[in-house]
Motif scaffolding. Structure first.
Motif, short mmCIF file in Angstrom:
data_model
loop_
_atom_site.label_atom_id
_atom_site.label_comp_id
_atom_site.label_asym_id
_atom_site.label_seq_id
_atom_site.Cartn_x
_atom_site.Cartn_y
_atom_site.Cartn_z
N ALA A 8 0.59 -1.06 0.30
CA ALA A 8 -0.04 -0.02 -0.40
C ALA A 8 1.02 1.07 0.02
CB ALA A 8 -0.47 0.00 0.68
N GLU A 9 0.00 2.30 -0.51
CA GLU A 9 0.67 4.12 -0.36
C GLU A 9 1.79 3.65 1.65
OE1 GLU A 9 2.35 7.03 -2.23
OE2 GLU A 9 1.06 5.21 -2.84
N PRO A 10 2.41 4.29 1.06
CA PRO A 10 2.84 4.37 3.10
C PRO A 10 3.08 6.08 3.04
CG PRO A 10 4.75 4.57 1.61
CD PRO A 10 3.83 3.99 0.54
N ASP A 11 1.42 6.42 3.24
CA ASP A 11 1.29 7.67 3.55
C ASP A 11 0.10 7.79 4.89
OD1 ASP A 11 -1.41 6.42 3.04
OD2 ASP A 11 -1.98 7.70 0.90
N GLY A 12 -0.09 5.77 6.30
CA GLY A 12 -0.49 6.07 7.15
C GLY A 12 -2.48 5.79 6.92
N TYR A 13 -2.45 5.78 5.85
CA TYR A 13 -3.98 5.63 5.41
C TYR A 13 -4.68 4.10 5.28
CZ TYR A 13 -4.22 10.41 5.60
OH TYR A 13 -4.52 11.90 5.94
N THR A 14 -3.10 3.15 4.95
CA THR A 14 -3.89 2.23 4.99
C THR A 14 -2.86 0.91 6.32
OG1 THR A 14 -4.04 1.81 3.00
CG2 THR A 14 -3.87 -0.16 3.71
N ILE A 15 -3.16 0.38 7.19
CA ILE A 15 -2.27 0.32 8.51
C ILE A 15 -2.84 -1.19 8.45
CG2 ILE A 15 -1.62 2.30 9.29
CD1 ILE A 15 -4.03 1.95 11.61
N LEU A 16 -2.20 -2.35 9.41
CA LEU A 16 -2.42 -3.27 9.83
C LEU A 16 -2.17 -4.50 11.09
CD1 LEU A 16 -2.50 -6.46 8.38
CD2 LEU A 16 0.03 -6.49 9.30
N MET A 17 -3.49 -4.76 11.21
CA MET A 17 -3.08 -5.28 12.75
C MET A 17 -3.01 -6.73 12.90
SD MET A 17 -4.14 -5.29 15.87
CE MET A 17 -5.61 -3.94 16.27
N GLY A 18 -1.69 -7.07 12.51
CA GLY A 18 -0.64 -7.11 12.44
C GLY A 18 -0.24 -8.86 13.77
N THR A 19 -0.40 -9.66 13.34
CA THR A 19 -0.12 -10.98 14.32
C THR A 19 1.29 -11.40 14.35
OG1 THR A 19 -0.97 -12.69 13.16
CG2 THR A 19 -2.74 -10.86 14.08
N VAL A 20 1.09 -12.58 15.20
CA VAL A 20 2.43 -13.35 15.61
C VAL A 20 2.49 -14.49 14.01
CG1 VAL A 20 1.08 -15.00 16.76
CG2 VAL A 20 4.32 -15.25 16.82
N ALA A 21 1.41 -14.31 13.45
CA ALA A 21 1.13 -15.28 12.62
C ALA A 21 1.36 -14.48 11.41
CB ALA A 21 0.00 -15.67 12.00
N THR A 22 1.44 -13.34 11.36
CA THR A 22 2.17 -12.41 10.15
C THR A 22 3.75 -12.28 10.69
OG1 THR A 22 1.30 -10.67 11.35
CG2 THR A 22 -0.56 -11.56 9.33
N HIS A 23 3.82 -11.65 11.23
CA HIS A 23 5.16 -11.23 11.43
C HIS A 23 5.72 -11.88 11.99
CE1 HIS A 23 3.30 -7.25 10.03
NE2 HIS A 23 4.73 -7.35 9.87
N ALA A 24 5.60 -13.67 12.23
CA ALA A 24 6.67 -15.05 12.99
C ALA A 24 6.32 -15.66 12.25
CB ALA A 24 6.91 -14.55 14.41
N LEU A 25 5.57 -16.00 12.10
CA LEU A 25 5.11 -17.49 11.48
C LEU A 25 5.20 -17.96 10.80
CD1 LEU A 25 2.62 -18.76 13.70
CD2 LEU A 25 4.93 -19.05 14.22
N ASN A 26 4.46 -16.69 9.31
CA ASN A 26 4.38 -16.45 7.81
C ASN A 26 6.00 -16.53 7.07
OD1 ASN A 26 2.07 -17.16 8.11
ND2 ASN A 26 1.05 -15.00 7.31
#
Length: 318
Positions: free
Chosen positions: A78-96
């Motif tokens: 996404a455009e790095p402007d702060g208008y699209t953000i993610l609710m990340g988890t252990v799945a998205t940022h450690a397991l995947n």
């Protein structure tokens, strides 16, 4: 030359000036799982309060599939402007990043950390008609009839899937794994008795446990949790067993630091709200509200922690 100097100065000062006006329109918070699960519950609770703090609406968009990687990839691009953000988890940022053979994103390089919001216990639940009343009875049933029973999770390679695989390994039992596209659909089938057993995040199961539509056999944290003091820890039967989940906000890499600061402040203030604290307490989510730097360190530590567990499980996904 003076005109050129003014133009150059305007270019370099634009991000700061632009960030001062942030946000001036709706923000999309991507939840990389289906509605009804723990991540969705935490996201909607926090998004509502952040909307009040920011004076602009935060709309939750559920983009499920592939253990959270589809939604996470969407935010990474996404455009790095702060208008699209993610609710990340252990799945998205450690397991995947550890499980997927083809890496759709880099968990560290493709995201700008905002804040680690909460740590969330997991729970082992069964349909109320299931005979086992505790973890010991479940283990006995599974040993008596290997592979007769199945357990549901929110998807292949998710922390709930690996919670089940770790349980099987440490208890010396067999169960078939039934993956779903999120906790919500999985819960529906467990409540409907299509699948008798599930590892879930405690927030999404808590209401069903209280109403009696699910029976909790054990929480996955080292000790019992305050919101369900009568539910034993699985570690009381299987010493050393422990898993948990977490929720954190991320923006695409390259999002201006000033924008990150605005989002982090709004998230931290939201987590101080008495209503939010009370709601989080109902399912024993521990509030963290970290800095971006602390979240970056947390992701690095989680990757190191889960790597040997993933290798031992043998889980690899295309």
């Amino acid at each position: 030359m003076l005109g050129l100097a003014v133009s150059v100065a305007a270019i370099f000062s634009a991000p700061a000036a632009w960030a001062a006006d942030f946000p001036d329109r709706t923000i999309t918070l991507v939840v990389p799982f289906s509605a009804g699960g723990s991540t969705d519950l935490v996201a909607r609770l926090v998004a509502n309060k952040m909307s009040e703090k920011l004076g602009q609406q935060i709309v939750v968009e559920n983009v499920g599939g592939a253990g959270g990687s589809i939604g996470a990839s969407q935010v990474a691009r996404a455009e790095p402007d702060g208008y699209t953000i993610l609710m990340g988890t252990v799945a998205t940022h450690a397991l995947n990043p550890l499980i997927l053979k083809t890496k759709p994103y880099d968990a560290e390089k493709d995201f700008a950390p905002i804040s680690l919001l909460v740590l969330v216990p997991n729970v082992l639940v069964v349909n109320p008609q299931f005979p086992a009343k505790d973890v010991k009875e479940l283990i006995e049933m599974l040993k008596k009839d290997p592979d007769k029973y199945a357990y549901a999770s929110s998807g292949n390679g998710t922390p709930l899937h690996l919670s089940g695989e770790l349980f099987k390994s440490m208890a010396g039992v067999s169960m078939q794994h039934i993956p779903y596209k999120g906790a919500g659909p999985a819960l529906n089938d467990v409540i409907g008795n299509q699948v008798p057993i599930m590892f879930d995040n405690l927030p999404s199961s808590s209401g069903h446990i209280k109403s009696g539509t699910l029976r909790a056999l054990g929480v996955t944290t080292k000790e019992r949790v305050p919101s369900f003091p009568d539910v034993p820890a699985i570690a009381e039967t299987i010493p050393g067993y422990e898993t948990y989940s977490w929720n954190a906000l991320f923006a695409p890499a390259g999002t201006p630091a000033d924008v990150i600061a605005v989002l982090q402040k709004a998230a931290a203030e939201s987590l101080k709200d008495p209503d939010v604290i009370a709601r989080m307490g109902q399912f024993s989510a521990s509030i963290v509200a970290s800095s971006p730097e602390e979240l970056a360190s947390h992701v690095k530590a989680e990757l190191a922690k889960w790597e040997p567990i993933v290798k031992a499980s043998g889980v690899q996904l295309d």
